[in-house]
Scaffold this active site. Sequence first.
Site, PDB file in Angstrom:
ATOM      1  N   ASP A 109      33.219  39.011  46.348  1.00 23.33           N
ATOM      2  CA  ASP A 109      33.344  40.474  46.156  1.00 23.33           C
ATOM      3  C   ASP A 109      33.196  41.108  44.533  1.00 23.33           C
ATOM      4  O   ASP A 109      33.545  40.329  43.644  1.00 23.33           O
ATOM      5  CB  ASP A 109      34.717  41.101  46.820  1.00 23.33           C
ATOM      6  CG  ASP A 109      35.907  40.531  46.029  1.00 23.33           C
ATOM      7  OD1 ASP A 109      36.206  39.444  45.658  1.00 23.33           O
ATOM      8  OD2 ASP A 109      37.130  41.298  46.014  1.00 23.33           O
ATOM      9  N   GLU A 140      39.226  39.473  46.180  1.00 23.36           N
ATOM     10  CA  GLU A 140      39.998  39.242  44.988  1.00 23.36           C
ATOM     11  C   GLU A 140      40.023  40.631  44.168  1.00 23.36           C
ATOM     12  O   GLU A 140      41.431  40.901  43.757  1.00 23.36           O
ATOM     13  CB  GLU A 140      39.194  38.191  44.033  1.00 23.36           C
ATOM     14  CG  GLU A 140      40.070  37.670  42.992  1.00 23.36           C
ATOM     15  CD  GLU A 140      40.073  38.381  41.566  1.00 23.36           C
ATOM     16  OE1 GLU A 140      41.037  38.340  40.949  1.00 23.36           O
ATOM     17  OE2 GLU A 140      39.341  39.386  41.568  1.00 23.36           O
TER      18      GLU A 140
HETATM   19 ZN   LIG Z   1      36.791  38.200  39.156  1.00 22.54          ZN
END
Ligand SMILES: [Zn+2]
Length: 376
Positions: free
Chosen positions: A65, A130
Amino acid sequence: MIEFLQKLIQIQSISPKDEGCFDLIEERLNKLNFKCERINYLNVENLYATYGDKGKIFCFLGHTDVVPTGPEDHWTHPPFSGHIEGDVMYGRGTADMKASIAAFIESLEEFMDSKPDLNYRIAVLLTSNEEGDAADGFIDKIVDDMIEKDEKIDLCLVGEPTSYKKIGDSIRIGRRGSLGGSLKIIGKQGHIAYPENVVNPIFSASDVIVKLKNTVWDNGNAIFQPTSFQISNIHSGTGAKNIVPGELDMFFNFRYSTESTHEKLMSEFESILKELNVEYEIDWKLSGLPYLTKEDNLKDVVVESILNITGYSPDLNAKGGTSDGRFIAKMGTEIVELGPLNETIHQIDEHVKISEIELLQKIYTNILNNLNQKLA
Ligand SMILES: [Zn+2]
């Protein structure tokens, strides 16, 4: 590798969406006979791929992501184009952290091609959440499941962008913890002309803030900077100019070293409030424990590989924000973070130099080889 990276950049995987990055990665890992597993929590995808059946588990940890682009017309080249100009590839997620994923996959192929007598097991663990809200802690859940099944990642290489001026000039062997809180200071509301009838929470807050600002929480250590305390938001007032408000709200955050614990910080913080006789309510949020890798196996291998390939030795530190390494650390894993330059991450015109990613890829291959000797 560069073409593959370009394909990954062209996927608009804004956190917490993967949007098909895993499909491309899985295709290559399947060809290497990795056993690929998709682990989904609350509609967020995670990919866990493993190879081998004996020895310690060495895991590459990463995320597909990316953060939002900001105004697209401010970019020199469209943020999801993967446009290459000379030695530079532009795009959201180039440095943070699709380039290190592309480099590691390339290194795996190179390493497996040499048909090594493998002395360890290899894992690749990727998440697509994340950059999002850490409260969702997907890697955290995967780790808890592993602990329950008595499995353990022994060594973990995180591909986050740790380099400053040159590839591999800085690696992380720890990260600070993050402890946040929202504090409500309670006073007594009333007419501004009748001070004897009010308790002004803004005055109480000012005493509290001075005390908090001047407190030395710890002095850090060789690897960690001293614990830092910051206030990010403060709000009070009823809107009327002739009313002393009854409450004040404040958001704050500690980034703390391994010299402090969250319990110690919480109790010191609250003892300041009590000492100043402040009436309050508090909501604590621990979003990351600090970690520090003390064992030398992976650390030595990474330092040696950087030296082999570049001729210089990295600085070992615990700078930067938190990373998913904090969840892995719960297993007692040796964690080292090594990735591209962090100069442009999360910025307009995020980019990587192709020559640098090629260098990173050589270092990753060297790590896979050196580890095989070290763990023989
Ligand atoms: Zn990162």
